[in-house]
Motif scaffolding. Structure first.
Motif, PDB file in Angstrom:
ATOM      1  N   ASP A   1      16.921   4.865   3.567  1.00 38.90           N
ATOM      2  CA  ASP A   1      16.087   4.879   4.766  1.00 38.90           C
ATOM      3  C   ASP A   1      14.628   4.899   4.323  1.00 38.90           C
ATOM      4  N   ASP A   2      13.971   3.750   4.417  1.00 36.81           N
ATOM      5  CA  ASP A   2      12.572   3.652   4.020  1.00 36.81           C
ATOM      6  C   ASP A   2      11.607   3.993   5.144  1.00 36.81           C
ATOM      7  N   GLY A   3      12.125   4.305   6.328  1.00 33.07           N
ATOM      8  CA  GLY A   3      11.245   4.650   7.429  1.00 33.07           C
ATOM      9  C   GLY A   3      10.499   3.438   7.965  1.00 33.07           C
ATOM     10  N   GLN A   4       9.330   3.715   8.526  1.00 27.65           N
ATOM     11  CA  GLN A   4       8.504   2.672   9.111  1.00 27.65           C
ATOM     12  C   GLN A   4       7.509   2.150   8.080  1.00 27.65           C
ATOM     13  N   PRO A   5       7.082   0.908   8.234  1.00 28.41           N
ATOM     14  CA  PRO A   5       6.114   0.355   7.278  1.00 28.41           C
ATOM     15  C   PRO A   5       4.790   1.116   7.307  1.00 28.41           C
ATOM     16  N   ASP A   6       4.140   1.146   6.167  1.00 31.19           N
ATOM     17  CA  ASP A   6       2.797   1.717   6.051  1.00 31.19           C
ATOM     18  C   ASP A   6       1.807   0.626   6.447  1.00 31.19           C
ATOM     19  N   ARG A   7       1.149   0.816   7.567  1.00 36.00           N
ATOM     20  CA  ARG A   7       0.243  -0.211   8.083  1.00 36.00           C
ATOM     21  C   ARG A   7      -1.205   0.027   7.689  1.00 36.00           C
ATOM     22  N   ALA A   8      -1.448   0.971   6.794  1.00 40.18           N
ATOM     23  CA  ALA A   8      -2.818   1.239   6.358  1.00 40.18           C
ATOM     24  C   ALA A   8      -3.382   0.039   5.610  1.00 40.18           C
ATOM     25  N   LEU A   9      -4.695  -0.107   5.676  1.00 44.44           N
ATOM     26  CA  LEU A   9      -5.347  -1.234   5.012  1.00 44.44           C
ATOM     27  C   LEU A   9      -5.072  -1.226   3.523  1.00 44.44           C
ATOM     28  N   PHE A  10      -5.137  -0.032   2.903  1.00 48.41           N
ATOM     29  CA  PHE A  10      -4.922   0.040   1.460  1.00 48.41           C
ATOM     30  C   PHE A  10      -3.545  -0.487   1.084  1.00 48.41           C
ATOM     31  N   ALA A  11      -2.520  -0.118   1.861  1.00 45.79           N
ATOM     32  CA  ALA A  11      -1.161  -0.567   1.550  1.00 45.79           C
ATOM     33  C   ALA A  11      -1.057  -2.080   1.637  1.00 45.79           C
ATOM     34  N   ARG A  12      -1.678  -2.676   2.658  1.00 48.28           N
ATOM     35  CA  ARG A  12      -1.596  -4.125   2.814  1.00 48.28           C
ATOM     36  C   ARG A  12      -2.322  -4.854   1.685  1.00 48.28           C
ATOM     37  N   LEU A  13      -3.502  -4.359   1.335  1.00 42.78           N
ATOM     38  CA  LEU A  13      -4.255  -5.015   0.265  1.00 42.78           C
ATOM     39  C   LEU A  13      -3.583  -4.801  -1.087  1.00 42.78           C
ATOM     40  N   ALA A  14      -3.091  -3.567  -1.326  1.00 41.90           N
ATOM     41  CA  ALA A  14      -2.444  -3.280  -2.603  1.00 41.90           C
ATOM     42  C   ALA A  14      -1.197  -4.122  -2.793  1.00 41.90           C
ATOM     43  N   GLU A  15      -0.474  -4.382  -1.722  1.00 45.90           N
ATOM     44  CA  GLU A  15       0.739  -5.202  -1.820  1.00 45.90           C
ATOM     45  C   GLU A  15       0.395  -6.620  -2.246  1.00 45.90           C
ATOM     46  N   ARG A  16      -0.700  -7.160  -1.721  1.00 49.96           N
ATOM     47  CA  ARG A  16      -1.096  -8.509  -2.104  1.00 49.96           C
ATOM     48  C   ARG A  16      -1.448  -8.595  -3.578  1.00 49.96           C
ATOM     49  N   VAL A  17      -2.057  -7.536  -4.102  1.00 48.78           N
ATOM     50  CA  VAL A  17      -2.471  -7.541  -5.508  1.00 48.78           C
ATOM     51  C   VAL A  17      -1.284  -7.263  -6.428  1.00 48.78           C
ATOM     52  N   ALA A  18      -0.434  -6.301  -6.057  1.00 49.44           N
ATOM     53  CA  ALA A  18       0.628  -5.848  -6.956  1.00 49.44           C
ATOM     54  C   ALA A  18       1.886  -6.698  -6.899  1.00 49.44           C
TER      55      ALA A  18
END
Length: 746
Positions: free
Chosen positions: A443-460
Motif C-alpha cells: 500500500d503506497d498510499g496517495q501520490p506525493d504531489r509536492a513540487l519537489f517530488a515531481r521535479l526529483a522524479e524527472r531527474v532521478a
C-alpha cells in the motif's frame, strides 16, 4: 532462431551455453564467484554499479581454502598464489547522491592498496544523470555471471531469509534486513559474448580494443546447472554517448515477451515505474481474460531519494495494471514475522532482483529494473531463455515455484501442489504462508504531489539521458523560485519592470562606442579565449594522465609535500599552492582538506584548509566570470540572460545548495558560478555557509568522518538532520539580509 529474439531490436545476441545456472540470493552467488576465482588462470573482469573492498566473499558455510573472506584480502592472497593472473575492476563513477551507500574513497581501497596485478577504473563514460548499472563477472572469458547482484556489502543472505541471521551484518557490525537477489551463470559462447561486453565497457572507460581469449573451465564444481545446451539471449540498454549509439533492447524485449503471455506472468523487481511496461501489461491483460500477473517488490523504498522519485511512479504503474486486470493482478512484498518474544514485530525481505517468468516458456534474469531509466538512461544487461523442450519448461516452472516458495516460507513442491489444487497463481500467493513468511499487499498510499517530488522524479528516473541545458532551463528556475504566492507575485512584477526596460533598449539601441569593437568582434575574441582555455585544459589533462603528475594524487604524496613545510613560515603558501593546483585539475578537495588537517592538526589545519579552499574557489570563480560569459549567451540568447538574472537574485541559496549537495566537482561549480554572474558576496557567503560546517567537521574529526558516513547511527542521523535544517535556515536568512542590503543600495 525464435521470433521473439530479434538481434538488433529485442536482443543483442543469442548464444549457446553448454551450462546455465540461476543463483538465488547472495550466499549462492558469492560462493560460486569465490570458487570460480580460485580456478582462474589468466583474467578476471568485474563490472559493477558498486564494488566494495570489504565484501565478505562467502557462501552459506565458511570457506575452507585458507584465504581471507573479505574481497580485498582474498584477491591479494589469490594473486600471491597466482602472480600471472590479471584482475580488472570497473566501478561506476557514481553520483554523490549515493555517497552514503558507498565505500568512502574506493580508489584508495580498490586501487592504491591492491597488488599491481589489479587495475581499477571509475567508469564515467555515461551521459549526465545516467549510471553504469550492468553487473558482470567474467573469469578467463570462459565463465560469466550477470544479474542484479554487485560484489558489495549489504547483499549477502541465504534463501531462508532468517530475520535473526547473525551473519547478516555490514562491516560496522550493524545488521540489515533480509535481502533477495538473483544472478545467472553461463559458460561457452554465451560467456564469451558477456566477456566481450565486459571488455567493451572497460575499453570505453579506460581505452583499448576488446579482445576475448577463453581459457580453461572455471565452472564451480558445487553448482549444478539448471539448463544444459541452451540458447541464451542477451539484451542491453545503452544510452547515446559520444560514439555509442542508443540501444533499447531491454525495453523491446519486455514489450514483445509480455505480448506473448497466455496464463501467468511472475515478476520480481526493485522498481516499477515504466509507463511502457505498465501499458504492455495492461494491454495483454485486456486481451487475455485468463491471464494473471503476480508482482513481488520491496514493501517501501528505504532512502529519502527513492521515496521521492520512485513511489509516485510505482503508484501510477500499479493503477494502470490494476485497472486492466482487476482481481487477476497482485503487487506484494515478502513479509516475515519475527520469532516469539519479539513483541509480535515483523520485518520484510528487500527485493533487489530483476526476474520475469512468463507461463512455462520464458525466463529472464538481469540488471534492468522496471523503471524508466533502465529502459534508456542507464547501461543494463539481461539474459533470457525461451524454452525449446519439455525439460527446459520444467526447469523454468520449478525456478518460479522455488522463488515464490522462498517468499512464502514453503518448498517448490508445496507451491506446485497448491497450484495444481487452486489453479491460480495469485490465489496461491494470497494463501501460502510458512515459517513466518508470506506475501502481503503493498500500500503506497496517495501520490506525493509536492513540487519537489515531481521535479526529483524527472531527474532521478528519466526515460533518456538528461540534457543539461533543458534541465537547467526548466527545473532550476522552478526549484529556486518555488514559494508562496506573495513571492511569486513580487517576482512577476519585477519581471514586468525588467521586460519594459528591455523593450525600451530594443527600440533605441545604443551605438557602439567610438573606437570600440563590434559585437561580432567581441564574440570572436571570447571564442578564441575559450578555445585556448579548452586546449590548455586538454593538454593539462593529457599531462596528468600520461606523465608522473597523477602520482601526486596519492594521499601519502600530498601529505609528504605538506609535511615538508610543517613548522616553516611559508607553510601557508605551500598549502594554498596545492589547493590551487588541485582546483586546476579538479582534484577532490575533500582529500586536500583531510591531508591538511592530518599534517597541521585540527586548528591550524582548519585555518590553512579554509585559506586554500577560498583561494581555489576564488580563482576558478574569477576565470568563469572573465571568460565564461559570451559563449552561453551566444548559445542560449535571452534565455541565458533570464536564467542569469534569476541566479543573481537567488545566488546565495543556489551556491549553498550546490555546496551542501555537490552535484559536480568543486572546481566546476566555481567556474559555473562565475559564468552565471552570481554576485561575489553571494558566492563567498554561500561557500562559507555551505562548506563551513563540513570543513570544520572534516578538520576536527579527520578520518572518523568516513566511519560516520559508512555506518551512521540513529543519533548521528538525527544530529545531521538538525544541522541540515539549521544550514538551510541560515542560508535563507543570509539571502534575505543580502537581498535587502542590495535593494537599499540600488
Amino acid at each position: 532462431m525464435s521470433p521473439l529474439f530479434q538481434p538488433g531490436r529485442t536482443v543483442w545476441k543469442v548464444e549457446h551455453a553448454p551450462r546455465a545456472a540461476v543463483l538465488v540470493d547472495g550466499a549462492a552467488f558469492f560462493a560460486a564467484v569465490r570458487q570460480a576465482f580460485l580456478q582462474a588462470r589468466r583474467t578476471i573482469f568485474i563490472v559493477g554499479w558498486d564494488i566494495d573492498s570489504r565484501t565478505e566473499l562467502v557462501g552459506e558455510q565458511p570457506p575452507e581454502d585458507g584465504l581471507p573472506t573479505d574481497f580485498a584480502g582474498f584477491l591479494t592472497e589469490l594473486l600471491k598464489r597466482r602472480p600471472e593472473l590479471r584482475i580488472h575492476l570497473l566501478l561506476w563513477d557514481y553520483s554523490l547522491v549515493y555517497a552514503h551507500e558507498r565505500e568512502p574513497l574506493p580508489q584508495l581501497f580498490l586501487n592504491w592498496q591492491m597488488p599491481p596485478q589489479v587495475t581499477f577504473c571509475l567508469d564515467s563514460t555515461v551521459p549526465f544523470g545516467s549510471s553504469q548499472h550492468q553487473k558482470l563477472v567474467v573469469v578467463d572469458d570462459a565463465l560469466a555471471f550477470s544479474g542484479g547482484l554487485d560484489l558489495t556489502i549489504r547483499r549477502w543472505d541465504t534463501s531462508g531469509h532468517d530475520p535473526d541471521n547473525a551473519r547478516r551484518v555490514d562491516p560496522g557490525g550493524e545488521p540489515y534486513r533480509p535481502f533477495h537477489d538473483v544472478q545467472m551463470m553461463v559458460d561457452g559462447p554465451a560467456a564469451r559474448a558477456l566477456a566481450l561486453l565486459a571488455r567493451a565497457r572497460w575499453c570505453h572507460a579506460n581505452g583499448g580494443e576488446p579482445e576475448v581469449h577463453p581459457e580453461g573451465d572455471p565452472w564451480p564444481s558445487t553448482c549444478e546447472p539448471h539448463f544444459t545446451d541452451v540458447e541464451v539471449a542477451i539484451a542491453r540498454t545503452q544510452p547515446r554517448y559520444h560514439l555509442e549509439q542508443e540501444v533499447r533492447e531491454v525495453e523491446a524485449l519486455f514489450v514483445e515477451s509480455i505480448a506473448r503471455a497466455e496464463r501467468t506472468i511472475y515478476i520480481e523487481n526493485q522498481f516499477m515505474t515504466s509507463g511502457v511496461v505498465a501499458s504492455a501489461l495492461a494491454r495483454r491483460l485486456r486481451e487475455r481474460p485468463e491471464l494473471e500477473v503476480l508482482m513481488v517488490a520491496p514493501r517501501s523504498h528505504d532512502s529519502f531519494i527513492e521515496r521521492r522519485t520512485m513511489r509516485n511512479g510505482r503508484i501510477r504503474f500499479w493503477r494502470t495494471v490494476k485497472a486492466a486486470g482487476g482481481d487477476r493482478v497482485r503487487l506484494l512484498y515478502p513479509s516475515i514475522e519475527t520469532p516469539d518474544g519479539k513483541d509480535g514485530s515483523s520485518t520484510y525481505t528487500m527485493i533487489h532482483s530483476k526476474i520475469m517468468v512468463i507461463d512455462d516458456w520464458f525466463l529472464r534474469v538481469g540488471s534492468a529494473n522496471l523503471n524508466n531509466r533502465s529502459m534508456g538512461a542507464d547501461t543494463e544487461c539481461d539474459l533470457a531463455i525461451e524454452a525449446a523442450s519439455d525439460r527446459e519448461r520444467a526447469a523454468i516452472v520449478r525456478l518460479r515455484d522455488r522463488l515464490l516458495g522462498e517468499h512464502c516460507g514453503v518448498s517448490a513442491e508445496e507451491v506446485a501442489g497448491a497450484l495444481a489444487q487452486r489453479g491460480s497463481l495469485v490465489r496461491v500467493a494470497d494463501s501460502l504462508c510458512g515459517n513466518g513468511h508470506c506475501l502481503s499487499p503493498i500500500d503506497d498510499g496517495q501520490p506525493d504531489r509536492a513540487l519537489f517530488a515531481r521535479l526529483a522524479e524527472r531527474v532521478a528516473d528519466p526515460a533518456r539521458p538528461l540534457r543539461l541545458g533543458r534541465l537547467a532551463g526548466r527545473l532550476l528556475p522552478r526549484l529556486l523560485f518555488h514559494g508562496s504566492r506573495t513571492i511569486g507575485r513580487r517576482l512577476a512584477r519585477r519581471e514586468d519592470r525588467r521586460a519594459a526596460r528591455e523593450n525600451k533598449e530594443v527600440e533605441a539601441p545604443r551605438p557602439p562606442a567610438s573606437g570600440g569593437e563590434s559585437e561580432e568582434g567581441l564574440l570572436g575574441r571570447a571564442g578564441l579565449v575559450v578555445a585556448c582555455a579548452l586546449a590548455s585544459i586538454v593538454l593539462l589533462t593529457l599531462a596528468w594522465q600520461f606523465t608522473g603528475l597523477k602520482d601526486f594524487a596519492h594521499p601519502d604524496h600530498i601529505r609528504e609535500l605538506m609535511e615538508g613545510a610543517q613548522g616553516e613560515p611559508w607553510a601557508l603558501g605551500v598549502v594554498v599552492a596545492l589547493f590551487l593546483l588541485g582546483g586546476a585539475v579538479a582534484f577532490p578537495v575533500t582529500i586536500l582538506i583531510l591531508a591538511t588537517a592530518a599534517v597541521f592538526g585540527p586548528w591550524w589545519g582548519m585555518l590553512y584548509a579554509t585559506a586554500g579552499v577560498a583561494a581555489s574557489a576564488g580563482l576558478m570563480f574569477a576565470i568563469g566570470a572573465r571568460f565564461g560569459q559570451e559563449v552561453p549567451r551566444r548559445l542560449l540568447g535571452k534565455r541565458w540572460d533570464r536564467l542569469r538574472d534569476r541566479l543573481q537574485r537567488r545566488g546565495l541559496v543556489a551556491v549553498v545548495a550546490l555546496r551542501v549537495v555537490p552535484v559536480a566537482p568543486f572546481s566546476l561549480i566555481n567556474l559555473a558560478a562565475g559564468a552565471g554572474s552570481i554576485r561575489l558576496v553571494d558566492f563567498a557567503l554561500g561557500t562559507l555557509i555551505g562548506m563551513g560546517p563540513g570543513l570544520v567537521a572534516i578538520a576536527l574529526m579527520g578520518d572518523r568522518i568516513a566511519k560516520v558516513l559508512a555506518n551512521p547511527t540513529a543519533g548521528q542521523i538525527g544530529v545531521l538532520a538538525l544541522c541540515v535544517v539549521g544550514w538551510i535556515g541560515l542560508s535563507f536568512g543570509a539571502q534575505a539580509i543580502v537581498s535587502r542590503l542590495g535593494e537599499r543600495t540600488s
